[in-house]
Enzyme design. Structure first.
Site, PDB file in Angstrom:
ATOM      1  N   TYR A  75      68.211  44.194  70.194  1.00 51.99           N
ATOM      2  CA  TYR A  75      68.582  44.185  68.779  1.00 51.99           C
ATOM      3  C   TYR A  75      67.333  44.275  67.909  1.00 51.99           C
ATOM      4  O   TYR A  75      67.290  45.002  66.921  1.00 51.99           O
ATOM      5  CB  TYR A  75      69.383  42.928  68.417  1.00 51.99           C
ATOM      6  CG  TYR A  75      69.949  43.036  67.016  1.00 51.99           C
ATOM      7  CD1 TYR A  75      71.204  43.595  66.805  1.00 51.99           C
ATOM      8  CD2 TYR A  75      69.196  42.636  65.910  1.00 51.99           C
ATOM      9  CE1 TYR A  75      71.702  43.755  65.524  1.00 51.99           C
ATOM     10  CE2 TYR A  75      69.691  42.794  64.626  1.00 51.99           C
ATOM     11  CZ  TYR A  75      70.940  43.343  64.430  1.00 51.99           C
ATOM     12  OH  TYR A  75      71.432  43.510  63.173  1.00 51.99           O
ATOM     13  N   PHE A 127      69.457  69.718  47.130  1.00 51.29           N
ATOM     14  CA  PHE A 127      70.249  69.718  48.359  1.00 51.29           C
ATOM     15  C   PHE A 127      71.446  68.791  48.096  1.00 51.29           C
ATOM     16  O   PHE A 127      71.319  67.801  47.386  1.00 51.29           O
ATOM     17  CB  PHE A 127      69.446  69.277  49.594  1.00 51.29           C
ATOM     18  CG  PHE A 127      70.314  69.383  50.823  1.00 51.29           C
ATOM     19  CD1 PHE A 127      70.656  70.625  51.324  1.00 51.29           C
ATOM     20  CD2 PHE A 127      70.865  68.253  51.415  1.00 51.29           C
ATOM     21  CE1 PHE A 127      71.530  70.743  52.396  1.00 51.29           C
ATOM     22  CE2 PHE A 127      71.729  68.363  52.494  1.00 51.29           C
ATOM     23  CZ  PHE A 127      72.066  69.618  52.995  1.00 51.29           C
ATOM     24  N   THR A 128      72.576  69.128  48.716  1.00 49.83           N
ATOM     25  CA  THR A 128      73.841  68.455  48.394  1.00 49.83           C
ATOM     26  C   THR A 128      73.747  66.923  48.450  1.00 49.83           C
ATOM     27  O   THR A 128      73.982  66.242  47.455  1.00 49.83           O
ATOM     28  CB  THR A 128      74.934  68.956  49.349  1.00 49.83           C
ATOM     29  OG1 THR A 128      74.466  68.813  50.690  1.00 49.83           O
ATOM     30  CG2 THR A 128      75.247  70.434  49.096  1.00 49.83           C
ATOM     31  N   ASP A 218      61.066  65.651  51.399  1.00 49.63           N
ATOM     32  CA  ASP A 218      62.163  65.870  52.340  1.00 49.63           C
ATOM     33  C   ASP A 218      61.606  66.768  53.442  1.00 49.63           C
ATOM     34  O   ASP A 218      61.482  67.983  53.293  1.00 49.63           O
ATOM     35  CB  ASP A 218      63.359  66.522  51.637  1.00 49.63           C
ATOM     36  CG  ASP A 218      64.529  66.727  52.593  1.00 49.63           C
ATOM     37  OD1 ASP A 218      64.307  66.734  53.825  1.00 49.63           O
ATOM     38  OD2 ASP A 218      65.662  66.893  52.117  1.00 49.63           O
ATOM     39  N   LYS A 261      67.334  67.997  62.678  1.00 55.23           N
ATOM     40  CA  LYS A 261      66.911  69.400  62.569  1.00 55.23           C
ATOM     41  C   LYS A 261      65.619  69.590  63.366  1.00 55.23           C
ATOM     42  O   LYS A 261      65.652  69.628  64.586  1.00 55.23           O
ATOM     43  CB  LYS A 261      66.725  69.778  61.100  1.00 55.23           C
ATOM     44  CG  LYS A 261      68.036  70.022  60.345  1.00 55.23           C
ATOM     45  CD  LYS A 261      68.671  68.761  59.878  1.00 55.23           C
ATOM     46  CE  LYS A 261      69.716  68.991  58.814  1.00 55.23           C
ATOM     47  NZ  LYS A 261      70.420  67.741  58.464  1.00 55.23           N
ATOM     48  N   ARG A 385      77.352  78.479  51.273  1.00 57.78           N
ATOM     49  CA  ARG A 385      76.331  77.805  50.478  1.00 57.78           C
ATOM     50  C   ARG A 385      76.302  78.506  49.121  1.00 57.78           C
ATOM     51  O   ARG A 385      75.470  79.349  48.853  1.00 57.78           O
ATOM     52  CB  ARG A 385      74.950  77.857  51.152  1.00 57.78           C
ATOM     53  CG  ARG A 385      74.836  77.035  52.415  1.00 57.78           C
ATOM     54  CD  ARG A 385      74.517  75.567  52.262  1.00 57.78           C
ATOM     55  NE  ARG A 385      75.583  74.645  52.010  1.00 57.78           N
ATOM     56  CZ  ARG A 385      75.571  73.353  52.397  1.00 57.78           C
ATOM     57  NH1 ARG A 385      74.580  72.874  53.103  1.00 57.78           N
ATOM     58  NH2 ARG A 385      76.546  72.549  52.070  1.00 57.78           N
ATOM     59  N   PHE A 452      82.575  70.592  49.640  1.00 54.77           N
ATOM     60  CA  PHE A 452      82.542  71.644  50.674  1.00 54.77           C
ATOM     61  C   PHE A 452      82.926  71.112  52.053  1.00 54.77           C
ATOM     62  O   PHE A 452      83.404  71.851  52.897  1.00 54.77           O
ATOM     63  CB  PHE A 452      81.150  72.292  50.740  1.00 54.77           C
ATOM     64  CG  PHE A 452      80.040  71.299  50.955  1.00 54.77           C
ATOM     65  CD1 PHE A 452      79.482  70.609  49.884  1.00 54.77           C
ATOM     66  CD2 PHE A 452      79.569  71.044  52.227  1.00 54.77           C
ATOM     67  CE1 PHE A 452      78.475  69.678  50.090  1.00 54.77           C
ATOM     68  CE2 PHE A 452      78.556  70.117  52.434  1.00 54.77           C
ATOM     69  CZ  PHE A 452      78.017  69.425  51.359  1.00 54.77           C
TER      70      PHE A 452
HETATM   71  N1  F0G Z   1      67.852  67.245  53.511  1.00 55.35           N
HETATM   72  C1  F0G Z   1      68.011  68.508  53.925  1.00 55.35           C
HETATM   73  C2  F0G Z   1      67.058  69.557  53.479  1.00 55.35           C
HETATM   74  C3  F0G Z   1      69.094  68.816  54.772  1.00 55.35           C
HETATM   75  O1  F0G Z   1      69.241  70.070  55.182  1.00 55.35           O
HETATM   76  C4  F0G Z   1      69.980  67.799  55.159  1.00 55.35           C
HETATM   77  C5  F0G Z   1      71.137  68.089  56.001  1.00 55.35           C
HETATM   78  C6  F0G Z   1      69.766  66.506  54.690  1.00 55.35           C
HETATM   79  C7  F0G Z   1      68.684  66.265  53.880  1.00 55.35           C
HETATM   80  C8  F0G Z   1      70.689  65.366  55.040  1.00 55.35           C
HETATM   81  O2  F0G Z   1      70.481  64.980  56.347  1.00 55.35           O
HETATM   82  O3  F0G Z   1      72.667  65.489  57.459  1.00 55.35           O
HETATM   83  O4  F0G Z   1      70.954  64.007  58.519  1.00 55.35           O
HETATM   84  O5  F0G Z   1      72.237  63.220  56.569  1.00 55.35           O
HETATM   85  N2  F0G Z   1      71.539  69.257  56.202  1.00 55.35           N
HETATM   86  C9  F0G Z   1      72.617  69.671  57.089  1.00 55.35           C
HETATM   87  C10 F0G Z   1      72.822  71.149  56.949  1.00 55.35           C
HETATM   88  C11 F0G Z   1      73.870  68.887  56.976  1.00 55.35           C
HETATM   89  O6  F0G Z   1      73.745  71.663  57.607  1.00 55.35           O
HETATM   90  O7  F0G Z   1      72.076  71.804  56.228  1.00 55.35           O
HETATM   91  P1  F0G Z   1      71.664  64.384  57.276  1.00 55.35           P
END
Ligand code: F0G
Length: 463
Positions: A75, A127-128, A218, A261, A385, A452
């Site tokens: 833990y 980014f979303t 990021d 990634k 996108r 989305f």
């Molecule tokens: N920042 C970037 C540039 C990303 O592409 C993503 C995720 C995140 C943050 C968030 O990270 O998914 O680990 O919580 N991108 C994925 C995509 C979902 O398909 O582009 P996460």
């Protein structure tokens, strides 16, 4: 005599395979209708080649799998946490690491720690999930990427760069005290996986130092960005990707990472920083939302695989083949005259749905319709996108209408072969050639946040 040009090849051989399932046109029609014309809602069993995302879908190496067996599932104070922390410091330069379950866990923490209601957060394209966490913390995102990034055909080699004049204009308007940080992404996802140059990063650093504003990096695809610097920026040709990655990170003081990634793992992420006081506050917060500060929602084995994956991800041979495969697919489509975002980015080929489907107005979501059409043709899954991903303005409720209306063919790392890329290109070329038959879409169900992911659609009959 000039050196003979040679192709790249995968710097690995395959030890285990996963069998693919082919699908029939009837089954695909049924599946996409059931999924409300949203590729996120398809079952992966109904997909042939899955280019939805490059997130959490990489193939791990035998070393990473061996590392999984060395998980220290304590833990508190797992040995794997210390391995991860030391690796982050060695490869990326950040002194403190707080593991999180994935990237958005880190975005949540950093937004809560640094943003006050009424703040402005400038960044090189939204980014979303990043923007949503900034907004939930009371901030307003301001796009300060260079204008070239909004034009899919502009061949600028560093379309991820920040426009320092836009940044300075924001500071002049709202004051440095209302800018908690600059949100800097490397290999900007929504722009098409476009890199930031080292020169731009240095200029940004100088501006931030002058105004006492930190940079939150990021770093989800930092190795891909470093590869483009090596290939395109003067003075970096003979530098290793690993060194360039370190140099990028050392120009920033805080970072969020989706390790799903670049770092070649199926789950995991972290928040990293140099400031010990911020680290202490992040530890206080991570225990509320993710888990103890030495595991942050991850198993020990996940942290071990991440530590090993980080090291593999900055290897020149790995990254050359990874980006080489994306460029290979891009070149096939470009040669066939399919409009794509240029230059081809690091993780995906982005189709320009506006130009492929000029008969569908943006409010009928051409990119969403194109992604569904490609699935119907061949079982290849891609992702919208464009306007669907962009969502609505929190204040006015109006749809954002982004200049980029794209379909992303995202390439998982170390998963598919060149022959798979050929099959994908054939399908996209065929669909683009018959694009006149594709209908626009409207929402049948629209979620309030990140629509989305779970939104459902129905075709709009021709007028
Ligand atoms: N920042 C970037 C540039 C990303 O592409 C993503 C995720 C995140 C943050 C968030 O990270 O998914 O680990 O919580 N991108 C994925 C995509 C979902 O398909 O582009 P996460």
């Amino acid at each position: 005599m000039a050196e003979r040009r040679r192709s790249w090849a995968e710097p690995f051989k395959i030890k285990m395979v996963e069998l693919l399932k082919t699908t029939t046109p009837e089954a695909r029609r049924h599946a996409i209708e059931q999924a409300g014309w949203n590729t996120f809602l398809l079952r992966s069993e109904d997909v042939y080649i899955d280019l939805l995302t490059d997130s959490g879908v990489s193939a791990m190496s035998d070393r990473q799998w061996a590392g999984m067996m060395r998980g220290d599932e304590a833990y508190a104070g797992s040995a794997n946490f210390y391995h991860l922390r030391d690796t982050v410091e060695e490869i990326y330069s950040y002194r403190h690491t707080v593991p999180t379950h994935q990237g958005r866990g880190a975005e949540h923490l950093v937004s809560k720690l640094l943003i006050k209601p009424g703040d402005f957060v400038p960044g090189n394209m939204y980014f979303t999930t990043t923007r949503l966490h900034q907004e939930l913390a009371g901030g307003a995102f301001v796009d300060v990427i260079i204008d070239n990034a909004h034009d899919p055909a502009d061949p600028h080699p560093f379309k991820g760069n920040i426009d320092l004049e836009k940044l300075e204009a924001l500071r002049a308007r709202v004051g440095a005290e209302r800018i908690p940080y600059v949100s800097l992404a490397t290999a900007v996802n929504m722009a098409g996986g476009q890199p930031v140059s080292m020169a731009n990063l240095r200029a940004l650093r100088a501006w931030c130092d002058e105004h006492g504003i930190p940079i939150v990096h990021d770093m989800t695809r930092v190795a891909e960005n470093a590869f483009f610097i090596q290939q395109r920026e003067a003075g970096y040709r003979d530098r290793q990707v690993r060194d360039i990655v370190h140099e990028i990170c050392a120009l920033t003081e805080i970072a969020t990472m989706s390790a799903k990634k670049d770092a070649l793992v199926n789950i995991g992420g972290f928040l990293a920083m140099n400031d010990p006081d911020l680290y202490r506050r992040a530890c206080d917060l991570v225990v509320v939302y993710e888990g103890l500060h030495t595991y942050g929602g991850l198993a020990g084995r996940d942290m071990e695989a991440m530590a090993i994956g980080i090291r593999e991800s900055v290897d020149d041979n790995h990254i050359r083949a990874r980006v080489g495969q994306v460029e290979y697919l891009g070149a096939l489509l470009d040669r066939a005259g399919v409009p794509i975002v240029k230059p081809v980015g690091g993780h995906a080929v982005f189709l320009d749905a506006r130009r492929i489907l000029p008969h569908i107005p943006q409010h009928q979501f051409p990119a969403q319709a194109l992604a569904a059409a490609i699935y119907l043709d061949s079982g290849v899954r891609s992702m919208e996108r464009g306007a669907v991903s962009a969502g609505r303005d929190k204040e006015t409720g109006e749809n954002y209408m982004p200049s980029l209306e794209l379909v992303r063919l995202t390439i998982p790392r170390r998963v598919y072969t060149q022959a798979h890329m050929d099959v994908v290109a054939e399908s996209v070329i065929e669909v683009a050639g018959n694009a006149g038959q594709i209908l626009g879409l409207r929402f049948a169900y629209e979620p309030e946040q990140l629509r989305f992911f779970l939104g459902r659609f129905e075709p709009v009959s021709p007028a």
